[in-house]
Each structure stands twice: as C-alpha cells, then as structure tokens.
Design a protein around this motif. Structure first.
Motif, PDB file in Angstrom:
ATOM      1  N   GLY A  19       0.814  -1.219   0.000  1.00 39.03           N
ATOM      2  CA  GLY A  19       0.000   0.000   0.000  1.00 39.03           C
ATOM      3  C   GLY A  19       0.844   1.264   0.000  1.00 39.03           C
ATOM      4  N   PHE A  20       1.823   1.327   0.887  1.00 42.73           N
ATOM      5  CA  PHE A  20       2.707   2.500   0.933  1.00 42.73           C
ATOM      6  C   PHE A  20       3.519   2.631  -0.351  1.00 42.73           C
ATOM      7  N   SER A  21       3.948   1.508  -0.911  1.00 45.05           N
ATOM      8  CA  SER A  21       4.762   1.542  -2.124  1.00 45.05           C
ATOM      9  C   SER A  21       3.965   2.032  -3.331  1.00 45.05           C
ATOM     10  N   ILE A  22       2.727   1.597  -3.429  1.00 45.04           N
ATOM     11  CA  ILE A  22       1.868   2.098  -4.502  1.00 45.04           C
ATOM     12  C   ILE A  22       1.645   3.596  -4.323  1.00 45.04           C
ATOM     13  N   ALA A  23       1.393   4.019  -3.111  1.00 45.22           N
ATOM     14  CA  ALA A  23       1.180   5.444  -2.846  1.00 45.22           C
ATOM     15  C   ALA A  23       2.398   6.264  -3.269  1.00 45.22           C
ATOM     16  N   PHE A  24       3.607   5.771  -2.939  1.00 45.18           N
ATOM     17  CA  PHE A  24       4.821   6.494  -3.330  1.00 45.18           C
ATOM     18  C   PHE A  24       4.885   6.673  -4.842  1.00 45.18           C
ATOM     19  N   THR A  25       4.727   5.582  -5.581  1.00 43.50           N
ATOM     20  CA  THR A  25       4.906   5.668  -7.027  1.00 43.50           C
ATOM     21  C   THR A  25       3.833   6.533  -7.680  1.00 43.50           C
ATOM     22  N   LEU A  26       2.597   6.403  -7.228  1.00 42.75           N
ATOM     23  CA  LEU A  26       1.536   7.254  -7.774  1.00 42.75           C
ATOM     24  C   LEU A  26       1.816   8.732  -7.492  1.00 42.75           C
ATOM     25  N   LEU A  27       2.236   9.026  -6.278  1.00 41.01           N
ATOM     26  CA  LEU A  27       2.548  10.413  -5.927  1.00 41.01           C
ATOM     27  C   LEU A  27       3.742  10.932  -6.729  1.00 41.01           C
ATOM     28  N   TYR A  28       4.761  10.086  -6.928  1.00 40.36           N
ATOM     29  CA  TYR A  28       5.927  10.481  -7.723  1.00 40.36           C
ATOM     30  C   TYR A  28       5.507  10.754  -9.165  1.00 40.36           C
ATOM     31  N   LEU A  29       4.708   9.863  -9.745  1.00 41.63           N
ATOM     32  CA  LEU A  29       4.246  10.060 -11.123  1.00 41.63           C
ATOM     33  C   LEU A  29       3.469  11.359 -11.284  1.00 41.63           C
ATOM     34  N   ARG A  30       2.769  11.739 -10.244  1.00 40.00           N
ATOM     35  CA  ARG A  30       1.955  12.965 -10.301  1.00 40.00           C
ATOM     36  C   ARG A  30       2.747  14.204  -9.905  1.00 40.00           C
ATOM     37  N   VAL A 170       4.024  -6.100 -11.037  1.00 40.52           N
ATOM     38  CA  VAL A 170       3.310  -6.004 -12.311  1.00 40.52           C
ATOM     39  C   VAL A 170       2.743  -4.590 -12.445  1.00 40.52           C
ATOM     40  N   LEU A 171       2.172  -4.091 -11.368  1.00 37.41           N
ATOM     41  CA  LEU A 171       1.656  -2.718 -11.358  1.00 37.41           C
ATOM     42  C   LEU A 171       2.788  -1.713 -11.566  1.00 37.41           C
ATOM     43  N   TYR A 172       3.926  -1.935 -10.886  1.00 37.27           N
ATOM     44  CA  TYR A 172       5.095  -1.064 -11.075  1.00 37.27           C
ATOM     45  C   TYR A 172       5.551  -1.065 -12.533  1.00 37.27           C
ATOM     46  N   LEU A 173       5.511  -2.224 -13.161  1.00 37.79           N
ATOM     47  CA  LEU A 173       5.895  -2.300 -14.571  1.00 37.79           C
ATOM     48  C   LEU A 173       4.988  -1.406 -15.413  1.00 37.79           C
ATOM     49  N   ALA A 174       3.693  -1.469 -15.157  1.00 40.32           N
ATOM     50  CA  ALA A 174       2.754  -0.602 -15.880  1.00 40.32           C
ATOM     51  C   ALA A 174       3.028   0.869 -15.566  1.00 40.32           C
ATOM     52  N   MET A 175       3.358   1.174 -14.313  1.00 44.34           N
ATOM     53  CA  MET A 175       3.656   2.551 -13.930  1.00 44.34           C
ATOM     54  C   MET A 175       4.945   3.035 -14.595  1.00 44.34           C
TER      55      MET A 175
END
Length: 188
Positions: A19-30, A170-175
């Motif tokens: 959960g925290f890792s997804i939040a980091f990458t989404l926030l970084y992308l934005r 897999v999600l990170y790959l898409a990101m």
C-alpha cells in the motif's frame, strides 16, 4: 500455532508495504514531491522487515537503502524539480557497473544456504540501487531500468510465494511504462 501467527504477520506486513509503495509511485508520477517520499519511507521499512523474514537478504538490504533515499528525497527536493534525459553514453558506465556488481553480489549471496534465488536477488537489488539514484536525479530513463527490474522482481517475489508483492511489481511495470512514455497516462 506459531506458523499461523507468522503467516498472518507476513501477510499484514506485505499488505501495508504494498500500500505504501503504490502510494509512493503514484505520488511520484503525479509530481507530488517531496510528500511522496513519506510513503516511500514507510513502505521501505516494512518491505525490509518482510524480505528479511523471507530470506531475500539483498532485497532486505535494498529496502534499508530505500529508507535512507526516502529521507534524502524528502530533505533534498526543492522547487526546481525537473526531468533530464541522458544519452546512451552516459548510461553505459552505470550498466557496466551494475553487471559487475550483480556478479559479485550474486556470488556472495550464493554462498549463503538460506539465500533463495541469489542471482535474481542480486540483479534486482543492484540495478534498483542504480535506478533509484537516477530517479532521485530525475533522469527520465530511470523508467527503462525499472521496466526490466520490475519484470525480474515479479519472478523473484512469486518464487517466494509473495504473490501480492509480485502483483505490485506487475503494477510497477505498468507505472514505469506510464512514466517513460508521456503519451500514456494510465496513472499520471
């Protein structure tokens, strides 16, 4: 009884870390810098513990490194956050260093009978260190590194039966695809 408790603890750690890792990458992308590094900090702490418990030792050390990089990112990010692009020639020393370091770390890990998939663990760890540095330096091609690393990490985590973590990669790959190609905006 102990196995049930350990398994539920591992599952809870994995869910929180993901959960925290997804939040980091989404926030970084934005472009939500530096706040994205707070999520990175907590996700990294939890993944370091989880990987240690699962005998993925280099990945555990990698997540300790990520804790430090999250603190660095939080403190060092200024208002002048802008992406740069490097030609291939600037990547070659990083790629060569990564290959040599992967061989050395893989050999060292293979000497530990508790280490699982030592060469794959070494590859994902070494190149994640490089990609993380490129990410903090806002080098656009960091996403290409992550595409390869994330693909390998899917296998690494699946082999350790950390299926939620494998799904995360897999999600990170898409990101990473989203981050590299500006015309794609799946997450950003």
């Amino acid at each position: 009884m102990r196995l049930i408790h350990r398994g539920s603890t591992d599952a809870t750690l994995e869910i929180a870390a993901v959960g925290f890792s997804i939040a980091f990458t989404l926030l970084y992308l934005r472009g939500a810098v530096p706040v994205c590094y707070v999520a990175a900090f907590f996700g990294s702490v939890l993944f370091a513990i989880l990987c240690w418990r699962k005998h993925i030792f280099a990945e555990s050390a990698l997540h300790v490194f990520y804790v430090g990089m999250a603190v660095y990112g939080l403190l060092a990010t200024g208002d002048d956050w802008r992406i740069v692009s490097w030609p291939l020639a600037e990547h070659l020393p990083w790629l060569l260093t990564g290959a040599v370091a992967t061989a050395a770390v893989g050999y060292l890990l293979s000497q530990n009978p508790l280490a699982h998939t030592p060469w794959l663990d070494a590859f994902t760890t070494v190149f994640s260190l490089i990609a993380t540095w490129l990410m903090l330096a806002y080098v656009h091609e960091n996403w290409l590194y992550w595409m390869v690393i994330d693909s390998a990490a899917v296998a690494l985590y699946a082999l350790r039966r950390l299926y939620l973590s494998a799904a995360l990669f897999v999600l990170y790959l898409a990101m990473a695809v989203d981050g590299y190609f500006p015309q794609i905006s799946w997450f950003s």
